[in-house]
Motif scaffolding. Structure first.
Motif, PDB file in Angstrom:
ATOM      1  N   ALA A 282      34.532  44.187   0.312  1.00 11.55           N
ATOM      2  CA  ALA A 282      33.314  44.562   0.381  1.00 11.55           C
ATOM      3  C   ALA A 282      32.057  45.350   0.999  1.00 11.55           C
ATOM      4  N   GLY A 283      33.097  45.676   2.509  1.00 15.18           N
ATOM      5  CA  GLY A 283      32.584  46.735   3.498  1.00 15.18           C
ATOM      6  C   GLY A 283      32.334  48.384   3.533  1.00 15.18           C
ATOM      7  N   THR A 284      33.530  48.313   2.454  1.00 10.98           N
ATOM      8  CA  THR A 284      33.693  50.344   2.415  1.00 10.98           C
ATOM      9  C   THR A 284      32.810  50.736   1.329  1.00 10.98           C
ATOM     10  N   GLU A 285      32.513  49.709   0.007  1.00  5.10           N
ATOM     11  CA  GLU A 285      32.011  50.432  -0.877  1.00  5.10           C
ATOM     12  C   GLU A 285      30.138  50.478  -0.839  1.00  5.10           C
ATOM     13  N   THR A 286      29.943  48.997  -0.106  1.00  2.00           N
ATOM     14  CA  THR A 286      28.444  48.969  -0.560  1.00  2.00           C
ATOM     15  C   THR A 286      28.005  50.112   0.720  1.00  2.00           C
ATOM     16  N   THR A 287      28.384  50.498   1.919  1.00  2.00           N
ATOM     17  CA  THR A 287      27.627  50.585   2.907  1.00  2.00           C
ATOM     18  C   THR A 287      28.452  52.471   2.666  1.00  2.00           C
ATOM     19  N   THR A 288      29.365  52.869   1.872  1.00  2.00           N
ATOM     20  CA  THR A 288      29.432  54.923   1.431  1.00  2.00           C
ATOM     21  C   THR A 288      28.332  54.671  -0.042  1.00  2.00           C
ATOM     22  N   THR A 289      28.496  53.505  -0.254  1.00  2.00           N
ATOM     23  CA  THR A 289      27.363  53.860  -1.554  1.00  2.00           C
ATOM     24  C   THR A 289      25.994  53.979  -1.488  1.00  2.00           C
ATOM     25  N   SER A 290      25.699  52.888  -0.086  1.00  2.00           N
ATOM     26  CA  SER A 290      24.267  53.336   0.611  1.00  2.00           C
ATOM     27  C   SER A 290      23.427  54.930   0.990  1.00  2.00           C
ATOM     28  N   ILE A 291      25.229  55.585   1.947  1.00  2.00           N
ATOM     29  CA  ILE A 291      24.598  56.211   2.607  1.00  2.00           C
ATOM     30  C   ILE A 291      24.745  57.492   1.161  1.00  2.00           C
ATOM     31  N   ARG A 292      25.801  57.073   0.358  1.00  4.03           N
ATOM     32  CA  ARG A 292      25.503  58.028  -0.991  1.00  4.03           C
ATOM     33  C   ARG A 292      23.858  58.516  -1.082  1.00  4.03           C
ATOM     34  N   TRP A 293      23.240  57.485  -1.827  1.00  4.98           N
ATOM     35  CA  TRP A 293      21.990  56.894  -2.365  1.00  4.98           C
ATOM     36  C   TRP A 293      21.003  57.618  -0.958  1.00  4.98           C
ATOM     37  N   THR A 294      21.184  57.361   0.308  1.00  6.70           N
ATOM     38  CA  THR A 294      20.405  57.764   1.103  1.00  6.70           C
ATOM     39  C   THR A 294      20.125  59.190   0.575  1.00  6.70           C
ATOM     40  N   ILE A 295      21.358  60.216   0.524  1.00  4.53           N
ATOM     41  CA  ILE A 295      21.447  61.509   0.566  1.00  4.53           C
ATOM     42  C   ILE A 295      20.337  62.109  -0.647  1.00  4.53           C
ATOM     43  N   VAL A 296      20.607  61.709  -1.354  1.00  3.67           N
ATOM     44  CA  VAL A 296      20.893  61.882  -2.801  1.00  3.67           C
ATOM     45  C   VAL A 296      18.444  61.431  -2.807  1.00  3.67           C
ATOM     46  N   TYR A 297      18.190  60.505  -2.425  1.00  2.86           N
ATOM     47  CA  TYR A 297      16.391  60.859  -1.636  1.00  2.86           C
ATOM     48  C   TYR A 297      16.150  60.863  -1.065  1.00  2.86           C
ATOM     49  N   PHE A 298      17.179  62.016   0.040  1.00  5.16           N
ATOM     50  CA  PHE A 298      17.005  63.216   0.887  1.00  5.16           C
ATOM     51  C   PHE A 298      16.562  64.283   0.571  1.00  5.16           C
ATOM     52  N   LEU A 299      17.744  64.635  -0.937  1.00  3.09           N
ATOM     53  CA  LEU A 299      17.092  66.123  -1.736  1.00  3.09           C
ATOM     54  C   LEU A 299      16.100  66.255  -2.923  1.00  3.09           C
ATOM     55  N   HIS A 300      15.737  64.801  -3.098  1.00  6.23           N
ATOM     56  CA  HIS A 300      14.656  64.583  -4.277  1.00  6.23           C
ATOM     57  C   HIS A 300      13.435  64.589  -3.382  1.00  6.23           C
ATOM     58  N   HIS A 301      13.807  64.235  -1.974  1.00  6.91           N
ATOM     59  CA  HIS A 301      12.508  64.028  -0.962  1.00  6.91           C
ATOM     60  C   HIS A 301      12.415  64.824   0.761  1.00  6.91           C
ATOM     61  N   PRO A 302      12.300  66.168  -0.227  1.00  3.20           N
ATOM     62  CA  PRO A 302      13.025  66.775   1.382  1.00  3.20           C
ATOM     63  C   PRO A 302      11.684  66.424   2.296  1.00  3.20           C
ATOM     64  N   ASP A 303      10.466  66.479   2.104  1.00  5.06           N
ATOM     65  CA  ASP A 303       9.340  65.722   3.024  1.00  5.06           C
ATOM     66  C   ASP A 303       9.659  64.911   3.737  1.00  5.06           C
ATOM     67  N   VAL A 304      10.725  63.380   3.140  1.00  6.40           N
ATOM     68  CA  VAL A 304      10.967  62.510   3.839  1.00  6.40           C
ATOM     69  C   VAL A 304      12.542  62.682   4.966  1.00  6.40           C
ATOM     70  N   GLN A 305      13.383  63.532   4.182  1.00 10.69           N
ATOM     71  CA  GLN A 305      13.784  64.153   5.535  1.00 10.69           C
ATOM     72  C   GLN A 305      13.648  64.742   6.187  1.00 10.69           C
ATOM     73  N   GLU A 306      11.881  65.847   6.270  1.00 10.35           N
ATOM     74  CA  GLU A 306      11.861  65.919   7.343  1.00 10.35           C
ATOM     75  C   GLU A 306      11.197  65.330   8.698  1.00 10.35           C
ATOM     76  N   LYS A 307      10.617  64.272   7.764  1.00  7.46           N
ATOM     77  CA  LYS A 307      10.116  63.279   8.838  1.00  7.46           C
ATOM     78  C   LYS A 307      11.316  62.593   9.313  1.00  7.46           C
ATOM     79  N   CYS A 308      12.218  62.524   9.078  1.00  7.08           N
ATOM     80  CA  CYS A 308      13.269  61.757   9.456  1.00  7.08           C
ATOM     81  C   CYS A 308      14.125  63.217  10.771  1.00  7.08           C
ATOM     82  N   TYR A 309      13.736  63.963  10.549  1.00  8.54           N
ATOM     83  CA  TYR A 309      14.341  65.015  11.559  1.00  8.54           C
ATOM     84  C   TYR A 309      13.278  65.357  12.498  1.00  8.54           C
ATOM     85  N   GLN A 310      12.109  65.159  12.908  1.00  8.77           N
ATOM     86  CA  GLN A 310      11.323  65.771  13.610  1.00  8.77           C
ATOM     87  C   GLN A 310      11.204  63.697  14.321  1.00  8.77           C
ATOM     88  N   GLU A 311      11.470  63.115  13.607  1.00  6.31           N
ATOM     89  CA  GLU A 311      11.581  61.319  14.206  1.00  6.31           C
ATOM     90  C   GLU A 311      12.728  61.794  15.259  1.00  6.31           C
TER      91      GLU A 311
END
Ligand code: HEM
Length: 475
Positions: A282-311
């Motif tokens: 329960a603890g490996t696949e779910t968190t791994t998958t969530s990190i991968r999805w965040t990367i996917v959305y960062f690639l699609h939304h560079p503006d969101v990535q930049e805002k997170c970086y600035q923060e």
């Protein structure tokens, strides 16, 4: 006739898609990913409907109101799990994930107490995570901005967090036993369909060609048990000394010794290894998958990535690493993680529940032993709740005062008595991994600009399709 009589809906049952086929029930209608079909049936039949898997009645609950009513207000009836014949076939107990009744309750309470004692959600554990994240960042840096698939590295690293808690040690990423274990776990989790056919109907393993991957799953579960979990437990048992409760296994052994005549000691040979396996699964696949999805959305939304970086830059700067004490000030990053958990919805149909008695629910009769699908997808993508559920918009979780908005309908970890046991750990992992990655690297697609697909593959979780990403060091 026998089939028809056994699947003839009793009067008052929630509505559903007409007569069931012999042996299949309505399985032929839902396919590998039942979400689209469930959405259509919800429009057609309402928030509570039913179908058959084989001759087993399955009730599907949709929408926040109905799910809350079942899992919170009528929790006494809706908090069991179905029996999982495959696990008894491979001589494993019911553990945390598949257990029901008093034994599950004792297992859950004990596990949760031990996890809290080790600092789940607190600074102590955060420190351990930080050490693991540093190893992870080292490997990312060694790629020197070249594109690669981050799946296996992330599984290694996230699984090591559970290893630290359970065994009190981490494994090198190239350790052959660790690799074999991770591959086996990936097969078991990745090949199981959300309808759980091979789990619930292990006789499908006799079908030539193994179309439901039941034989494959059985052999992989054996690998995990015989080579990884079993020997580790044995080593701990032999070396156990009173007062050496420095990891989950030792702390649990102590509890079993303390409650020799109690529930925890019931069927200890099967239940204990199963509980350990569940925490890994329960603890490996779910968190791994969530990190991968965040990367996917960062690639699609560079503006969101930049805002997170600035923060991160504003709150932490570059002179030190982000740590858990920075959490309250990293509002935008937290909102982004919440939005990923909402839109990617890693466990969209939750884990199957079952009714422990006959119940009248939403005006329908639901018999004891019915399987219950808690359709989290119907809540996290509900247009009436979110307005634009298919848009990726972290701002929806930030109020006009700049603070995080806590919405009742945000339930990626489910709700009620079976709510995810690792929620606090998962949230801590996501924040620390992502804050540390963002501080050091800019996430970019491969040079040809190819973006990963936003379509998911549904197995035991909802996975992104394989993709490559470049981590370019920030100045
Ligand atoms: C159960 C989601 C991470 C351990 C669940 C359930 C969901 C879920 C939806 C089913 C709840 C239900 O049946 O109603 C997630 C998500 C995660 C995550 C989205 C990461 C982002 C973790 C972690 C652990 C963990 C890190 C490890 C400690 C468990 C366990 C259960 C569970 C043991 C079964 C609880 C029970 O049946 O009593 N999780 N989970 N989860 N989760 Fe997680």
């Amino acid at each position: 006739l026998i089939w028809w009589l056994s699947t003839r809906p009793p009067p008052g049952l929630p509505p559903g898609p007409g007569p069931a086929l012999p042996f299949l029930g309505h399985l032929h209608l839902v396919k590998q990913d039942p979400r689209p079909q469930f959405r259509q049936w919800r429009r057609q039949y309402g928030d509570v409907f039913s179908m058959y898997i084989g001759s087993q009645l399955v009730v599907i609950l949709n929408g926040y109101k109905v799910i809350k009513e079942a899992l919170i207000k009528q929790a006494d009836v809706f908090s069991d799990r179905p029996q999982v014949p495959l696990f008894s076939h491979v001589n494993l107990g019911e553990g945390l994930l598949s257990g029901s009744g008093p034994l599950w309750k004792a297992t859950r309470t004990t596990s949760l107490n031990i996890l809290r004692q080790f600092g789940m959600g607190k600074n102590l554990l955060a420190q351990k995570l930080q050490e693991e994240i540093n190893e992870y960042l080292k490997v990312i840096a060694s790629k020197k901005g070249q594109p690669f698939d981050i799946l296996r590295l992330t599984q290694n690293s996230v699984s090591n967090n559970i290893c630290s808690i359970i065994f009190g040690k981490r494994f090198e990423y190239d350790d052959p036993v660790f690799q074999e274990y991770l591959q086996a776990l990936e097969v078991v989790l990745g090949t199981l369909s959300p309808t759980c056919v091979p789990l619930l109907f292990p006789s499908v393993r006799f079908i030539p060609g193994d179309p439901f991957h039941a034989r494959k799953a059985i052999s992989c579960i054996r690998t995990v048990m015989d080579k990884f979990i079993g020997p580790s437990i044995e080593t701990h048992r032999r070396a156990y000394e009173e007062g050496s409760e420095d990891d989950f296994i030792n702390a649990y052994i102590r509890q079993m010794k303390l409650h020799k005549s109690g529930l925890l000691a019931t069927n200890e040979e099967k239940e204990f290894p199963r509980t350990i396996t569940d925490l890994f699964a329960a603890g490996t696949e779910t968190t791994t998958t969530s990190i991968r999805w965040t990367i996917v959305y960062f690639l699609h939304h560079p503006d969101v990535q930049e805002k997170c970086y600035q923060e991160v830059l504003k709150v932490v700067g570059t002179g030190r690493q982000p740590d858990i004490r920075d959490k309250p000030e990293m509002t935008y990053l937290q909102a982004t993680i919440m939005e990923v958990l909402r839109i990617a919805n890693v466990v969209p149909l939750s884990v199957l529940h079952a009714t422990s008695g006959d119940v009248t629910f939403s005006g329908y009769h639901i018999p004891e032993g019915s399987y219950v699908v808690v359709n989290l997808d119907s809540v996290l993508h509900d247009r009436e709740v979110w307005g634009d559920p298919d848009e990726f918009r972290p701002e929806r979780f930030i109020g006009p005062d700049g603070k995080l908005i806590k919405r009742d309908e945000f339930i990626p970890f489910s709700t009620g008595r079976r709510v995810c046991l690792g929620e606090a750990l998962a949230k801590m992992e996501l924040l620390l991994y992502l804050a540390n990655m963002i501080q050091r690297f800019r996430f970019l697609p491969p040079e040809d600009g190819r973006l990963p697909s936003l379509k998911s593959i549904l197995g035991s979780a909802s996975y992104p399709k394989p993709f490559d990403v470049r981590f370019v060091p920030r100045e």
